[in-house]
Design a protein around this motif. Structure first.
Motif, PDB file in Angstrom:
ATOM      1  N   VAL A  57      31.752  42.535  44.377  1.00  0.00           N
ATOM      2  CA  VAL A  57      31.963  41.795  43.125  1.00  0.00           C
ATOM      3  C   VAL A  57      32.722  40.506  43.388  1.00  0.00           C
ATOM      4  O   VAL A  57      32.364  39.431  42.877  1.00  0.00           O
ATOM      5  N   ILE A  58      33.765  40.577  44.216  1.00  0.00           N
ATOM      6  CA  ILE A  58      34.538  39.372  44.526  1.00  0.00           C
ATOM      7  C   ILE A  58      33.680  38.366  45.284  1.00  0.00           C
ATOM      8  O   ILE A  58      33.727  37.151  45.015  1.00  0.00           O
ATOM      9  N   GLY A  59      32.874  38.848  46.220  1.00  0.00           N
ATOM     10  CA  GLY A  59      31.979  37.952  46.958  1.00  0.00           C
ATOM     11  C   GLY A  59      30.979  37.275  46.045  1.00  0.00           C
ATOM     12  O   GLY A  59      30.638  36.098  46.224  1.00  0.00           O
ATOM     13  N   GLU A  90      22.482  34.064  38.866  1.00  0.00           N
ATOM     14  CA  GLU A  90      22.857  35.412  39.293  1.00  0.00           C
ATOM     15  C   GLU A  90      22.141  35.790  40.592  1.00  0.00           C
ATOM     16  O   GLU A  90      22.732  36.382  41.495  1.00  0.00           O
ATOM     17  N   GLN A  91      20.867  35.444  40.680  1.00  0.00           N
ATOM     18  CA  GLN A  91      20.122  35.727  41.899  1.00  0.00           C
ATOM     19  C   GLN A  91      20.712  34.990  43.089  1.00  0.00           C
ATOM     20  O   GLN A  91      20.840  35.532  44.190  1.00  0.00           O
ATOM     21  N   GLU A  92      21.084  33.739  42.854  1.00  0.00           N
ATOM     22  CA  GLU A  92      21.673  32.942  43.928  1.00  0.00           C
ATOM     23  C   GLU A  92      23.029  33.513  44.342  1.00  0.00           C
ATOM     24  O   GLU A  92      23.334  33.603  45.531  1.00  0.00           O
ATOM     25  N   ALA A  93      23.834  33.899  43.348  1.00  0.00           N
ATOM     26  CA  ALA A  93      25.141  34.490  43.657  1.00  0.00           C
ATOM     27  C   ALA A  93      24.976  35.832  44.367  1.00  0.00           C
ATOM     28  O   ALA A  93      25.760  36.164  45.265  1.00  0.00           O
ATOM     29  N   ASP A  94      23.969  36.622  43.966  1.00  0.00           N
ATOM     30  CA  ASP A  94      23.692  37.888  44.658  1.00  0.00           C
ATOM     31  C   ASP A  94      23.346  37.627  46.126  1.00  0.00           C
ATOM     32  O   ASP A  94      23.834  38.324  47.021  1.00  0.00           O
ATOM     33  N   ARG A  95      22.514  36.622  46.350  1.00  0.00           N
ATOM     34  CA  ARG A  95      22.046  36.335  47.720  1.00  0.00           C
ATOM     35  C   ARG A  95      23.197  35.847  48.602  1.00  0.00           C
ATOM     36  O   ARG A  95      23.438  36.385  49.676  1.00  0.00           O
ATOM     37  N   PHE A  96      23.916  34.822  48.133  1.00  0.00           N
ATOM     38  CA  PHE A  96      25.021  34.292  48.930  1.00  0.00           C
ATOM     39  C   PHE A  96      26.169  35.298  49.020  1.00  0.00           C
ATOM     40  O   PHE A  96      26.832  35.406  50.052  1.00  0.00           O
ATOM     41  N   ARG A 125      17.347  43.655  48.900  1.00  0.00           N
ATOM     42  CA  ARG A 125      17.985  42.632  49.729  1.00  0.00           C
ATOM     43  C   ARG A 125      18.951  43.286  50.725  1.00  0.00           C
ATOM     44  O   ARG A 125      19.035  42.860  51.882  1.00  0.00           O
ATOM     45  N   ALA A 126      19.650  44.328  50.293  1.00  0.00           N
ATOM     46  CA  ALA A 126      20.599  45.003  51.178  1.00  0.00           C
ATOM     47  C   ALA A 126      19.883  45.667  52.354  1.00  0.00           C
ATOM     48  O   ALA A 126      20.453  45.773  53.455  1.00  0.00           O
ATOM     49  N   GLN A 127      18.644  46.106  52.128  1.00  0.00           N
ATOM     50  CA  GLN A 127      17.888  46.765  53.196  1.00  0.00           C
ATOM     51  C   GLN A 127      17.509  45.818  54.322  1.00  0.00           C
ATOM     52  O   GLN A 127      17.132  46.249  55.410  1.00  0.00           O
ATOM     53  N   GLN A 128      17.610  44.518  54.062  1.00  0.00           N
ATOM     54  CA  GLN A 128      17.301  43.530  55.099  1.00  0.00           C
ATOM     55  C   GLN A 128      18.413  43.426  56.147  1.00  0.00           C
ATOM     56  O   GLN A 128      18.222  42.826  57.202  1.00  0.00           O
ATOM     57  N   TYR A 129      19.567  43.989  55.825  1.00  0.00           N
ATOM     58  CA  TYR A 129      20.693  43.961  56.761  1.00  0.00           C
ATOM     59  C   TYR A 129      20.777  45.284  57.501  1.00  0.00           C
ATOM     60  O   TYR A 129      20.441  46.338  56.961  1.00  0.00           O
ATOM     61  N   SER A 130      21.221  45.223  58.750  1.00  0.00           N
ATOM     62  CA  SER A 130      21.364  46.450  59.525  1.00  0.00           C
ATOM     63  C   SER A 130      22.456  47.316  58.922  1.00  0.00           C
ATOM     64  O   SER A 130      23.457  46.814  58.393  1.00  0.00           O
ATOM     65  N   ALA A 131      22.250  48.627  59.013  1.00  0.00           N
ATOM     66  CA  ALA A 131      23.198  49.569  58.418  1.00  0.00           C
ATOM     67  C   ALA A 131      24.551  49.494  59.123  1.00  0.00           C
ATOM     68  O   ALA A 131      24.634  49.248  60.331  1.00  0.00           O
ATOM     69  N   HIS A 176      29.545  32.105  42.985  1.00  0.00           N
ATOM     70  CA  HIS A 176      29.414  31.291  41.769  1.00  0.00           C
ATOM     71  C   HIS A 176      30.208  29.990  41.901  1.00  0.00           C
ATOM     72  O   HIS A 176      29.778  28.932  41.428  1.00  0.00           O
ATOM     73  N   VAL A 177      31.368  30.069  42.558  1.00  0.00           N
ATOM     74  CA  VAL A 177      32.201  28.876  42.734  1.00  0.00           C
ATOM     75  C   VAL A 177      31.620  27.963  43.808  1.00  0.00           C
ATOM     76  O   VAL A 177      31.471  26.755  43.605  1.00  0.00           O
ATOM     77  N   THR A 178      31.300  28.532  44.973  1.00  0.00           N
ATOM     78  CA  THR A 178      30.825  27.693  46.081  1.00  0.00           C
ATOM     79  C   THR A 178      29.494  27.030  45.748  1.00  0.00           C
ATOM     80  O   THR A 178      29.233  25.905  46.205  1.00  0.00           O
ATOM     81  N   GLN A 179      28.661  27.695  44.960  1.00  0.00           N
ATOM     82  CA  GLN A 179      27.390  27.096  44.555  1.00  0.00           C
ATOM     83  C   GLN A 179      27.532  26.253  43.287  1.00  0.00           C
ATOM     84  O   GLN A 179      26.550  25.748  42.762  1.00  0.00           O
ATOM     85  N   ARG A 180      28.765  26.174  42.780  1.00  0.00           N
ATOM     86  CA  ARG A 180      29.132  25.317  41.649  1.00  0.00           C
ATOM     87  C   ARG A 180      28.286  25.593  40.408  1.00  0.00           C
ATOM     88  O   ARG A 180      27.847  24.679  39.706  1.00  0.00           O
ATOM     89  N   HIS A 181      28.079  26.874  40.122  1.00  0.00           N
ATOM     90  CA  HIS A 181      27.258  27.243  38.966  1.00  0.00           C
ATOM     91  C   HIS A 181      27.891  26.798  37.654  1.00  0.00           C
ATOM     92  O   HIS A 181      27.195  26.283  36.773  1.00  0.00           O
ATOM     93  N   LEU A 182      29.209  27.007  37.503  1.00  0.00           N
ATOM     94  CA  LEU A 182      29.863  26.559  36.272  1.00  0.00           C
ATOM     95  C   LEU A 182      29.843  25.046  36.163  1.00  0.00           C
ATOM     96  O   LEU A 182      29.602  24.493  35.090  1.00  0.00           O
ATOM     97  N   ALA A 183      30.125  24.383  37.271  1.00  0.00           N
ATOM     98  CA  ALA A 183      30.138  22.919  37.251  1.00  0.00           C
ATOM     99  C   ALA A 183      28.759  22.367  36.902  1.00  0.00           C
ATOM    100  O   ALA A 183      28.628  21.431  36.104  1.00  0.00           O
TER     101      ALA A 183
END
Length: 482
Positions: free
Chosen positions: A129-131, A197-203, A255-261, A136-143
């Motif tokens: 959740v924090i990530g 939201e999709q972008e924030a989920d991905r990053f 998306r999580a399945q794309q990463y190694s366990a 949202h901040v680094t991708q400047r969604h609010l801005a």
């Protein structure tokens, strides 16, 4: 005992201030104007974030708990260190609210409700959740949303602040007290589109994985929220500003399945933080005692330290000091440098009337880890209780050299000067606290009081205070230019 949080409420349709801050401040939030909203450069975003943080200090139950602050800041910075496009330092803070929620706003400020930690099953869920909020901040969604607002001719900083605080901190009260247009404008500013939201989920998931957490837990957390929606007429607060369409949970899982366990070792710090929140901020101390006692009976875990820790806090808060000490002492003996244990042990010694012993006990730890906020602030607090004001002052001043805006440290410094009857320093310290609320005019009044207690021979001090008086008055003017 560090069970502090700044209590506030919704007090007007333009600003949120606690009764303390409301009485101390006259500053107004200016109209940005439509032209100012067309572009939001980084420096203006940071300035807007500072103003909003001032309002949050006065308008919400902001938790001032060095142990939890140390934990959540450490966790947040670990994620920031692995995030993309970080343009400025982040600030993480806790709000005493049982709702499952977290939010981010301009300038890298991320707020986490205590309820989110209490309801997370593990540290990876909390980190997910924090990530997400960091993204949202680094991708400047609010801005970007602010820049692209079409009908912004009447939008003011006050409207943005009020609406956002209504949405993320006290949505029920906000809806009841604020005008629909103001509240909806704020929610609109904080709410994220599905694309965002999709972008924030991905990053966010990239950050989560790189920081060493389990990306599959992002989907587990969203599933938990989705299950709550099924059985509630009102969705969790988090979903008011973070839409959860049916496809989002499955998208995150895929998306999580794309990463190694990853095999992630359970975090004792997370469990201790969760126990502390349940004992001090979620439940009445008697109910917390019953909960931890029941969990200790049921648990088959080998390491039950976090349950004993929570039980010790609940007993201490009921003034059952000997029982609390009996539980905590073995934990501290096994892990003598654990900040969670050291903090509660200090509380126990102070509760026993042994503040001097607490100072002696913490001296070694404070020297080994100078400027650690848990040790420095507990040491200073114990020194104040023991009336060792010189030691407390020296510790706090040293700490504030590196943590210039630490509100609790500044408040403790006012206690030092009050106890030592240093009136000029006391009023100056009060002014410094007021400035953290943006109450620059009232801060100037306190400096004027400080000047009244300066001797005629103290010309250097008088000159410095006059310069500070001028500075606060100038800051009041500058904030109006935001």
């Amino acid at each position: 005992m560090f069970k502090r949080f700044l209590l506030g409420g919704l007090l007007s349709s333009t600003v949120f201030l606690s009764s303390f801050a409301q009485a101390q401040t006259d500053f107004k939030l200016p109209d940005l104007g439509s032209s100012a909203l067309e572009v939001l450069p980084i420096d203006k975003e940071k300035a807007l974030g500072k103003v909003m943080m001032m309002q949050i200090r006065g308008g919400s139950p902001l938790v001032q708990d060095p142990v939890l602050d140390e934990y959540i800041t450490s966790l947040g910075n670990k994620l920031v260190a692995n995030a993309n496009d970080v343009r400025f330092p982040f600030t993480f803070f806790l709000i005493n609210n049982q709702a499952i929620n977290a939010f981010a706003f301009y300038g890298g400020h991320v707020g986490i409700h205590t309820g989110l930690i209490a309801q997370s099953d593990n540290e990876s869920q909390l980190a997910s959740v924090i990530g997400h909020e960091i993204a949202h901040v680094t991708q400047r969604h609010l801005a970007r949303r602010l820049q692209h607002q079409k009908d912004n001719s009447a939008l003011t900083v006050a409207g943005i602040v009020t609406g956002i605080l209504a949405a993320v901190i006290a949505p029920d009260a906000g809806m009841a007290i604020l005008s629909a247009s103001t509240t909806q404008a704020g929610i609109s500013q904080l709410s994220h589109s599905r694309k965002a939201e999709q972008e924030a989920d991905r990053f966010g998931m990239q950050t989560l994985y790189k920081a060493g957490f389990d990306p599959s837990q992002a989907g587990e957390f969203l599933s938990k929220l989705a299950n709550q929606v099924r059985f509630q007429t009102k969705p969790p607060t988090f979903l008011l500003t973070h839409p959860l369409p049916d496809t989002r949970v499955s998208d995150v899982r895929l998306r999580a399945q794309q990463y190694s366990a990853k095999q992630i070792q359970e975090s004792l710090k997370f469990k201790l933080a969760k126990s502390r929140i349940i004992a001090r901020y979620q439940l009445d101390s008697k109910d917390a005692q019953a909960l931890f006692e029941n969990e200790l009976k049921k648990s088959s875990e080998l390491n039950k330290a976090y349950l004993h820790y929570g039980l010790a806090i609940s007993l201490l808060d009921q003034k059952k000091i000997q029982q609390a000490e009996k539980l905590l002492y073995p934990l501290l003996k096994d892990d003598p440098n654990n900040l969670f244990y050291l903090d509660v042990y200090t509380d126990i010694l102070i509760a026993k009337g042994e503040a001097k012993k607490a100072v002696e006990y913490l001296t070694h730890h404070n020297e080994l880890r100078p400027n650690n906020q848990v040790l420095a602030l507990n040491y200073a607090n114990a020194a104040i209780k023991a009336k060792k004001y010189a030691k407390a002052e020296q510790t706090l001043k040293l700490f504030l050299l590196s943590e210039q805006n630490h509100l609790l440290a500044k408040e403790l410094l006012t206690e030092v000067y009050k106890g030592s009857d240093n009136k000029s320093a006391y009023y100056e310290a009060k002014a410094d606290v007021l400035a953290e609320y943006g109450a620059f005019l009232k801060a100037a009044d306190e400096i004027q009081r400080a000047l009244n207690h300066v001797k005629a021979s103290e010309t250097v001090k008088k000159t410095r205070l006059k310069a500070l008086l001028k500075q606060y008055r100038q800051m009041q003017k500058e904030i109006a230019k935001l």
